[in-house]
Design a protein around this motif. Sequence first.
Motif, PDB file in Angstrom:
ATOM      1  N   ILE A   9      15.131   6.779  -8.203  1.00 51.11           N
ATOM      2  CA  ILE A   9      14.715   7.223  -6.941  1.00 51.11           C
ATOM      3  C   ILE A   9      14.996   6.408  -5.456  1.00 51.11           C
ATOM      4  CG2 ILE A   9      12.232   7.828  -5.566  1.00 51.11           C
ATOM      5  CD1 ILE A   9      11.242   9.018  -8.372  1.00 51.11           C
ATOM      6  N   GLY A  10      14.929   4.994  -5.964  1.00 45.98           N
ATOM      7  CA  GLY A  10      15.316   4.140  -4.783  1.00 45.98           C
ATOM      8  C   GLY A  10      16.732   4.411  -4.278  1.00 45.98           C
ATOM      9  N   LEU A  11      17.775   4.517  -5.481  1.00 43.59           N
ATOM     10  CA  LEU A  11      19.033   4.798  -5.146  1.00 43.59           C
ATOM     11  C   LEU A  11      19.317   6.381  -4.198  1.00 43.59           C
ATOM     12  CD1 LEU A  11      21.148   3.664  -8.085  1.00 43.59           C
ATOM     13  CD2 LEU A  11      20.978   2.697  -5.881  1.00 43.59           C
ATOM     14  N   ARG A  12      18.494   7.159  -4.884  1.00 37.71           N
ATOM     15  CA  ARG A  12      18.377   8.543  -4.260  1.00 37.71           C
ATOM     16  C   ARG A  12      18.209   8.652  -2.798  1.00 37.71           C
ATOM     17  NH1 ARG A  12      14.789  12.939  -7.009  1.00 37.71           N
ATOM     18  NH2 ARG A  12      15.786  12.228  -8.912  1.00 37.71           N
ATOM     19  N   THR A  13      17.042   7.853  -2.578  1.00 35.39           N
ATOM     20  CA  THR A  13      16.563   7.741  -1.109  1.00 35.39           C
ATOM     21  C   THR A  13      17.556   7.099  -0.461  1.00 35.39           C
ATOM     22  OG1 THR A  13      14.591   7.213  -2.192  1.00 35.39           O
ATOM     23  CG2 THR A  13      14.476   7.027   0.117  1.00 35.39           C
ATOM     24  N   ILE A  14      17.905   5.802  -0.855  1.00 33.22           N
ATOM     25  CA  ILE A  14      19.033   5.342  -0.009  1.00 33.22           C
ATOM     26  C   ILE A  14      20.458   6.190   0.646  1.00 33.22           C
ATOM     27  CG2 ILE A  14      20.771   3.460   0.267  1.00 33.22           C
ATOM     28  CD1 ILE A  14      19.099   1.686  -1.448  1.00 33.22           C
ATOM     29  N   ALA A  15      20.672   6.927  -0.589  1.00 35.57           N
ATOM     30  CA  ALA A  15      22.124   7.785  -0.251  1.00 35.57           C
ATOM     31  C   ALA A  15      21.833   9.080   0.339  1.00 35.57           C
ATOM     32  CB  ALA A  15      22.579   8.447  -1.853  1.00 35.57           C
ATOM     33  N   LEU A  16      20.708   9.528   0.199  1.00 37.74           N
ATOM     34  CA  LEU A  16      20.069  10.814   0.942  1.00 37.74           C
ATOM     35  C   LEU A  16      19.796  10.463   2.345  1.00 37.74           C
ATOM     36  CD1 LEU A  16      18.443  13.223  -1.561  1.00 37.74           C
ATOM     37  CD2 LEU A  16      20.774  13.014  -0.969  1.00 37.74           C
ATOM     38  N   GLY A  17      19.008   9.128   2.425  1.00 45.47           N
ATOM     39  CA  GLY A  17      18.751   8.783   3.776  1.00 45.47           C
ATOM     40  C   GLY A  17      20.123   8.417   4.830  1.00 45.47           C
ATOM     41  N   TYR A  18      21.089   7.810   4.077  1.00 46.03           N
ATOM     42  CA  TYR A  18      22.200   7.568   4.974  1.00 46.03           C
ATOM     43  C   TYR A  18      22.861   8.800   5.264  1.00 46.03           C
ATOM     44  CZ  TYR A  18      26.723   5.377   5.552  1.00 46.03           C
ATOM     45  OH  TYR A  18      28.114   4.781   6.002  1.00 46.03           O
ATOM     46  N   LEU A  19      22.941   9.696   4.377  1.00 44.66           N
ATOM     47  CA  LEU A  19      23.443  10.930   4.627  1.00 44.66           C
ATOM     48  C   LEU A  19      22.884  11.692   5.913  1.00 44.66           C
ATOM     49  CD1 LEU A  19      24.730  12.433   1.280  1.00 44.66           C
ATOM     50  CD2 LEU A  19      26.226  11.541   3.105  1.00 44.66           C
ATOM     51  N   LEU A  20      21.554  11.536   5.771  1.00 45.18           N
ATOM     52  CA  LEU A  20      20.699  12.280   6.881  1.00 45.18           C
ATOM     53  C   LEU A  20      21.049  11.849   8.085  1.00 45.18           C
ATOM     54  CD1 LEU A  20      18.562  14.437   6.789  1.00 45.18           C
ATOM     55  CD2 LEU A  20      16.697  12.432   7.076  1.00 45.18           C
ATOM     56  N   VAL A  21      20.839  10.355   8.032  1.00 51.51           N
ATOM     57  CA  VAL A  21      21.131   9.622   9.376  1.00 51.51           C
ATOM     58  C   VAL A  21      22.559   9.891  10.116  1.00 51.51           C
ATOM     59  CG1 VAL A  21      21.125   7.398  10.696  1.00 51.51           C
ATOM     60  CG2 VAL A  21      19.448   7.949   8.983  1.00 51.51           C
ATOM     61  N   LEU A  22      23.616   9.988   9.062  1.00 48.16           N
ATOM     62  CA  LEU A  22      25.031  10.113   9.581  1.00 48.16           C
ATOM     63  C   LEU A  22      25.236  11.333   9.924  1.00 48.16           C
ATOM     64  CD1 LEU A  22      27.073   7.839   9.989  1.00 48.16           C
ATOM     65  CD2 LEU A  22      28.052   8.433   7.608  1.00 48.16           C
ATOM     66  N   ILE A  23      24.868  12.357   8.981  1.00 46.13           N
ATOM     67  CA  ILE A  23      25.338  13.913   9.087  1.00 46.13           C
ATOM     68  C   ILE A  23      24.273  14.821   9.457  1.00 46.13           C
ATOM     69  CG2 ILE A  23      26.593  15.624   7.879  1.00 46.13           C
ATOM     70  CD1 ILE A  23      28.183  13.517   6.379  1.00 46.13           C
ATOM     71  N   GLY A  24      23.279  14.791   8.611  1.00 45.22           N
ATOM     72  CA  GLY A  24      22.318  15.791   8.642  1.00 45.22           C
ATOM     73  C   GLY A  24      21.577  15.833  10.248  1.00 45.22           C
ATOM     74  N   LEU A  25      21.054  14.798  10.442  1.00 44.13           N
ATOM     75  CA  LEU A  25      20.416  14.547  11.869  1.00 44.13           C
ATOM     76  C   LEU A  25      21.141  15.002  13.127  1.00 44.13           C
ATOM     77  CD1 LEU A  25      17.422  11.917  11.498  1.00 44.13           C
ATOM     78  CD2 LEU A  25      17.453  14.224  11.664  1.00 44.13           C
ATOM     79  N   PRO A  26      22.214  14.321  13.183  1.00 41.81           N
ATOM     80  CA  PRO A  26      23.093  14.566  14.506  1.00 41.81           C
ATOM     81  C   PRO A  26      23.423  16.183  14.389  1.00 41.81           C
ATOM     82  CG  PRO A  26      23.957  12.543  13.283  1.00 41.81           C
ATOM     83  CD  PRO A  26      22.854  13.365  12.166  1.00 41.81           C
ATOM     84  N   ILE A  27      23.996  16.561  13.216  1.00 42.60           N
ATOM     85  CA  ILE A  27      24.157  18.052  13.477  1.00 42.60           C
ATOM     86  C   ILE A  27      23.103  19.007  13.631  1.00 42.60           C
ATOM     87  CG2 ILE A  27      25.013  20.103  11.883  1.00 42.60           C
ATOM     88  CD1 ILE A  27      27.122  18.165  10.892  1.00 42.60           C
ATOM     89  N   GLY A  28      21.985  18.513  13.009  1.00 42.73           N
ATOM     90  CA  GLY A  28      20.704  19.218  13.559  1.00 42.73           C
ATOM     91  C   GLY A  28      20.433  19.269  14.937  1.00 42.73           C
ATOM     92  N   VAL A  29      20.690  18.083  15.455  1.00 43.68           N
ATOM     93  CA  VAL A  29      20.069  18.157  16.920  1.00 43.68           C
ATOM     94  C   VAL A  29      21.013  18.815  17.915  1.00 43.68           C
ATOM     95  CG1 VAL A  29      20.438  16.254  18.801  1.00 43.68           C
ATOM     96  CG2 VAL A  29      19.033  15.789  16.748  1.00 43.68           C
ATOM     97  N   ILE A  30      22.453  18.653  17.318  1.00 46.38           N
ATOM     98  CA  ILE A  30      23.268  19.274  18.219  1.00 46.38           C
ATOM     99  C   ILE A  30      23.214  20.836  18.106  1.00 46.38           C
ATOM    100  CG2 ILE A  30      25.458  19.570  16.674  1.00 46.38           C
ATOM    101  CD1 ILE A  30      27.139  19.028  18.986  1.00 46.38           C
ATOM    102  N   LEU A  31      22.843  21.510  16.847  1.00 47.56           N
ATOM    103  CA  LEU A  31      22.646  22.967  16.723  1.00 47.56           C
ATOM    104  C   LEU A  31      21.428  23.330  17.556  1.00 47.56           C
ATOM    105  CD1 LEU A  31      23.402  23.540  13.021  1.00 47.56           C
ATOM    106  CD2 LEU A  31      24.711  24.220  14.910  1.00 47.56           C
ATOM    107  N   TYR A  32      20.480  22.353  17.430  1.00 50.12           N
ATOM    108  CA  TYR A  32      19.184  22.732  17.967  1.00 50.12           C
ATOM    109  C   TYR A  32      19.472  22.740  19.646  1.00 50.12           C
ATOM    110  CZ  TYR A  32      14.547  22.089  20.018  1.00 50.12           C
ATOM    111  OH  TYR A  32      13.391  22.343  20.907  1.00 50.12           O
TER     112      TYR A  32
END
Lengths: 268, 317
Positions: A9-32
């Motif tokens: 779960i630790g590794l999963r959190t790190i990986a998904l957190g990284y992807l969220l900060v790098l890709i998910g959130l920025p794309i979410g913000v620009i779409l919004y």
Amino acid sequence: MNTSATTRIGLRTIALGYLLVLIGLPIGVILYRTFEPGLATFYASISTPAAISALNLSLLIVGIVVPINVVFGVFTAIALVRWRFPGRGVLQAVVDLPFAVSPVVVGVALIMLWGAGGWFGAIEGTGFRVIFGLPGMVIATIFVTLPFVVREVEPVLHEIGEDQEQAASTLGASRWQTFWRITLPAIRWGLTYGVVLTVARALGEFGAVIMVSSGFPGVSQTLTLLVHARYIDDHNTYGAYAAATLLMGIALLVLLLMTVLDRKRSDR
Amino acid sequence: MTIHTDLGRSAAAAALLHPRTGGSDGAETTAAGPDPVGSDRPDHRDGSSASTSRLGGIRSLGVGVVTLWLSVIVLLPLAALTVAAFGDGWAGFWEAVTAPAALAALWVTVVVSAGVALLNAVMGTVIAWVLVRDSFPGQRFVNAIIDLPFALPTIVASIVLLSLYGPNSPIGVHLNATRWGLIVALAFVTLPFVVRSVQPVLIEADREVEEAAASLGASNLTTFRRIILPTLAPAILSGTGLAFARAIGEYGSVVLIGGNIPRETQVASQYIQQQIEIDSPQAAAAVSVALLAIAFATLLLLRVVASRSQRREERAP
């Protein structure tokens, strides 16, 4: 390795957190930010005269580059796979070169060759303006997309071998007939995949194109140059977001197409 | 379950690393087999030597056309670039490359790219691990997301990151015109390299060896260090190298977020662009050649390492 639940779960959190900060959130913000003022505002922003002419120019470049890459790409692939000739290894390496060259360096190299003081600079005297004109943008796009068709068609040519082609010619088919009836149908999915990659890169190319374009709005601005100009020159942040979202939509479409084609290719 | 779709692996990655996959390697095997039509053996169809020589003629013409095409599009521009870089001789080239601003830009480029490559080595491996060995709802979606940076135009990457980390940041993080901005932008565009090169190796990896190590009392850390890491190392290395090679040439993704501050955040490609703008083509060409040299050296090193580890693998029982 039997990882404990905590590690997993630790590794999963790190990986998904990284992807969220790098890709998910920025794309979410620009779409919004693009769609928050409403679809009408978005549409108005991507249908200004400058935006429409940028879209047209981008499509025009794609329309010129794709057929050229298809013809020369298939021809080059056939030459590299089917024919033995001295210097074949060198040409193989040359086909991969564009992948290793920075887009800006592509632009500088083209200026040195086609620009006013370049080797072929004299061509400008005849009224055929390459650098700061459409031909320059087309040549720059061809440079960066050159490997795609060749590299997608080559493995297919290898795989199908020559048996069918030889059989066809034994039965009296001309080279032309053999190509149209045997070779082309066999390579069609590989070729289509190469074309999709070419279209995506041609629409998205920025560095090489900005170096050889005069960048006038409504004249020599592609979609990617429009995004840049709106943000930097016009301080029109919303306009840049909207144009970027349009490009992103096209990219997603391409990604989807690639998934479908990939499945088709492996089904064959 | 195979979650690896190989989609958008962007021919680029594969071709850069194994420039000959499906190319000449395979071709050599074909050559060993029956002769291709059109070599000097008598032609199948009518056996007349006239036809053979006509075919040979067409073929040489074809080779000529391909060579001419590749030369005009790829080789001549690069040749013109090199000649321009050395227009004032070796001294001129050296002077242009060692100008303080040029040197600073090259240094920033290499340092930041190396940092991003290392970040990719770690995070790419972790992501690949989570995609292969873990399972959670939405995994396929996450797997598909990995390819997004390859599909997105670089300038869009720039804008996308600015919307979150730029001057109007909704979370109050301002990375524009800082080296962190460069790192985020480059990490974004190079994300797929390590993930996509480690993923297939991890899928193929023999888990029994890991279980054997564990049953012999090895801790997770030992198993990882002694069993898994050595298996993954070539893939991690090649992904990292490709990410580095891509990062040093990047322009579109850093042009908006980087700030282009000389000696601080100006990368080599921005310096080159600036030299063209202030009409100093020789300097632009010289730094371009330096950048190309770094990229080629990286890729060459990667191929040497790759072929060496492949040979070692072949020798292993």
